[in-house]
Design a protein around this motif. Structure first.
Motif, short mmCIF file in Angstrom:
data_model
loop_
_atom_site.label_atom_id
_atom_site.label_comp_id
_atom_site.label_asym_id
_atom_site.label_seq_id
_atom_site.Cartn_x
_atom_site.Cartn_y
_atom_site.Cartn_z
N GLU A 1 -21.64 3.74 10.76
CA GLU A 1 -21.14 5.11 10.64
C GLU A 1 -19.67 5.21 11.01
N GLU A 2 -19.24 4.39 11.95
CA GLU A 2 -17.85 4.43 12.41
C GLU A 2 -16.88 3.91 11.35
N ILE A 3 -17.36 3.10 10.45
CA ILE A 3 -16.45 2.45 9.51
C ILE A 3 -16.75 2.79 8.06
N SER A 4 -17.61 3.79 7.81
CA SER A 4 -17.99 4.10 6.43
C SER A 4 -17.62 5.52 6.06
N GLN A 5 -17.48 5.74 4.75
CA GLN A 5 -17.16 7.05 4.20
C GLN A 5 -17.94 7.23 2.90
N VAL A 6 -18.18 8.50 2.53
CA VAL A 6 -18.64 8.77 1.16
C VAL A 6 -17.37 8.81 0.32
N PHE B 1 -20.91 6.51 -3.76
CA PHE B 1 -20.61 5.19 -3.21
C PHE B 1 -20.17 5.32 -1.75
N ILE B 2 -20.91 4.69 -0.87
CA ILE B 2 -20.61 4.72 0.56
C ILE B 2 -19.83 3.46 0.88
N ASN B 3 -18.54 3.60 1.11
CA ASN B 3 -17.64 2.46 1.22
C ASN B 3 -17.12 2.27 2.64
N PRO B 4 -16.61 1.08 2.93
CA PRO B 4 -15.86 0.90 4.18
C PRO B 4 -14.61 1.77 4.17
N SER B 5 -14.15 2.18 5.34
CA SER B 5 -12.87 2.87 5.44
C SER B 5 -11.77 1.93 4.97
N PRO B 6 -10.68 2.46 4.39
CA PRO B 6 -9.64 1.60 3.83
C PRO B 6 -9.10 0.54 4.80
N ASN B 7 -8.93 0.90 6.08
CA ASN B 7 -8.36 -0.04 7.05
C ASN B 7 -9.41 -0.90 7.75
N CYS B 8 -10.65 -0.82 7.28
CA CYS B 8 -11.72 -1.61 7.88
C CYS B 8 -11.58 -3.08 7.51
N THR B 9 -11.76 -3.96 8.49
CA THR B 9 -11.83 -5.39 8.21
C THR B 9 -13.27 -5.73 7.85
N VAL B 10 -13.46 -6.19 6.63
CA VAL B 10 -14.80 -6.55 6.16
C VAL B 10 -15.03 -8.03 6.44
N GLU B 11 -16.05 -8.30 7.23
CA GLU B 11 -16.39 -9.67 7.59
C GLU B 11 -17.81 -9.68 8.15
N PRO B 12 -18.44 -10.83 8.21
CA PRO B 12 -19.77 -10.87 8.84
C PRO B 12 -19.72 -10.32 10.26
N PHE C 1 -11.46 -9.82 5.17
CA PHE C 1 -10.36 -9.21 4.44
C PHE C 1 -10.31 -7.73 4.77
N MET C 2 -9.16 -7.10 4.51
CA MET C 2 -9.03 -5.66 4.66
C MET C 2 -9.60 -5.01 3.40
N PHE C 3 -10.42 -4.00 3.58
CA PHE C 3 -11.05 -3.39 2.42
C PHE C 3 -10.03 -2.83 1.44
N LYS C 4 -8.96 -2.22 1.94
CA LYS C 4 -7.97 -1.65 1.03
C LYS C 4 -7.29 -2.73 0.20
N ASP C 5 -7.13 -3.93 0.77
CA ASP C 5 -6.54 -5.04 0.01
C ASP C 5 -7.52 -5.54 -1.05
N PHE C 6 -8.79 -5.56 -0.70
CA PHE C 6 -9.82 -5.99 -1.65
C PHE C 6 -9.88 -5.04 -2.84
N VAL C 7 -9.79 -3.73 -2.59
CA VAL C 7 -9.86 -2.76 -3.67
C VAL C 7 -8.72 -2.96 -4.65
N VAL C 8 -7.52 -3.22 -4.12
CA VAL C 8 -6.35 -3.41 -4.98
C VAL C 8 -6.43 -4.73 -5.74
N SER C 9 -6.76 -5.81 -5.04
CA SER C 9 -6.70 -7.13 -5.65
C SER C 9 -7.82 -7.37 -6.64
N SER C 10 -8.97 -6.74 -6.43
CA SER C 10 -10.12 -7.03 -7.30
C SER C 10 -10.39 -5.92 -8.31
#
Length: 331
Positions: free
Chosen positions: A181-186, A281-292, A308-317
């Motif tokens: 909940e702390e790192i997710s958004q609709v 789509f319930i996504n990580p917050s843009p500045n969230c570090t996505v990792e195990p 990786f940073m989620f915002k970087d993933f969105v742009v690069s992929s």
């Protein structure tokens, strides 16, 4: 014989599929009839046995990447009203839809504006962001006039439902309360209209893809069409009254270190009826570090994915254009 050009405001009102909507043989769904898989779990969120509910969710997320939830607390009238107002929107003349989209800054991807390898998808689609809700609402469609009010109610209900499901997943994985909940958004909403198609064997509503979300919450309406790739074949996710389909996204697969799996899926068309759906789509917050999640990592369970940073993933992929591939795991 009718052509797309003959129907500028109702592009789908045709007697045969135009060449620009006909997929090459290797991508066509073929003439197989849509069959519903009874194995995809249906989970009652109001069951008194919470631990049993959690186990079912984790098992479904591991084995299928998909499940349906019933008795979830979202009023049927909320979902029905959302579908009704979307039906009004999609029935508006295309010129009015385009004018509203340009004026208010939301996205309309009609039949001629969304092109995959030279072939169009058999659908109309709109997208708009949902977080923060109060700010985003100002850029939603103004027509129909009740759109913003109706869809805001729907989005708020889905937000509550999504966090409820993520909390159950969190507990099932052994993570601390509130971890997601702390790192997710609709993050955004995507609504699609799949008109009845003269030949579903050569068309697709959506190509096969993975969702790059934590979870996706889908309301299917009352017409079948969603298929999931499982055990080497495509299986249908049947429509249930007032149920939501929950799809494990690639970001949750990563954070669970592979304990949950994202599944490839696609949408078939229907020769008899239009199909209208709402995906959030319930996504990580843009500045969230996505990792195990660190709580899931130890010597016997090393990390399977890079961080990786989620915002970087969105742009690069180009994520959330729905046709990007699942992120790469470590070698």
């Amino acid at each position: 014989m009718a052509t797309m050009e003959d129907h500028a405001t109702r592009w789908f009102n045709v007697q045969s599929v135009p060449h620009s909507y006909t997929f090459p043989p290797e991508k066509r769904p073929g003439k197989h009839p849509f069959s519903t898989c009874t194995a995809i779990p249906i989970i009652n969120l109001n069951s008194p046995e919470k631990s049993d509910t959690i186990q079912k969710i984790i098992k479904a997320g591991r084995n299928f990447g998909f499940f349906q939830v019933i008795d979830h607390g979202v009023s049927e009238s909320v979902s029905t009203e959302a579908l009704n107002v979307l039906k009004e929107l999609f029935n508006m003349p295309l010129e009015e839809i385009s004018r509203d989209a340009i004026k208010n800054g939301w996205v309309h991807m009609g039949s001629t504006s969304f092109d995959i390898d030279g072939v169009h998808l058999w659908r109309d689609n709109i997208k708009h962001p949902c977080h923060p809700l109060e700010k985003c609402m100002q850029h939603w469609p103004q027509m129909p006039t009740r759109y913003r009010e109706v869809m805001a109610t729907y989005v708020q209900e889905i937000r509550r439902l999504s966090w409820r499901i993520l909390e159950l997943i969190c507990e099932g994985l052994g993570l601390e309360k509130g971890f997601f909940e702390e790192i997710s958004q609709v993050q955004f909403l995507s609504a699609s209209n799949y008109p009845a198609c003269p030949d579903p064997s050569v068309t697709l509503g959506v190509l096969k893809h993975f969702d790059h979300s934590f979870i996706t919450i889908l309301f299917q309406g009352n017409v079948d069409g969603l298929q999931v790739f499982h055990d080497g074949k495509w299986i249908g996710v049947g429509v249930l009254p007032n149920a939501f389909v929950v799809n494990i996204g690639t970001q949750l697969e990563i954070m669970s270190n592979g304990k949950l799996r994202s599944a490839e899926h696609r949408v078939m068309t229907n020769s008899e009826e239009d199909r209208l759906t709402i995906a959030t789509f319930i996504n990580p917050s843009p500045n969230c570090t996505v990792e195990p999640a660190k709580a899931l990592i130890n010597e016997s369970n090393p990390p399977l994915y890079d961080s990786f940073m989620f915002k970087d993933f969105v742009v690069s992929s180009n994520a959330f254009g729905p046709y990007t591939e699942v992120v790469q795991t470590k070698d």
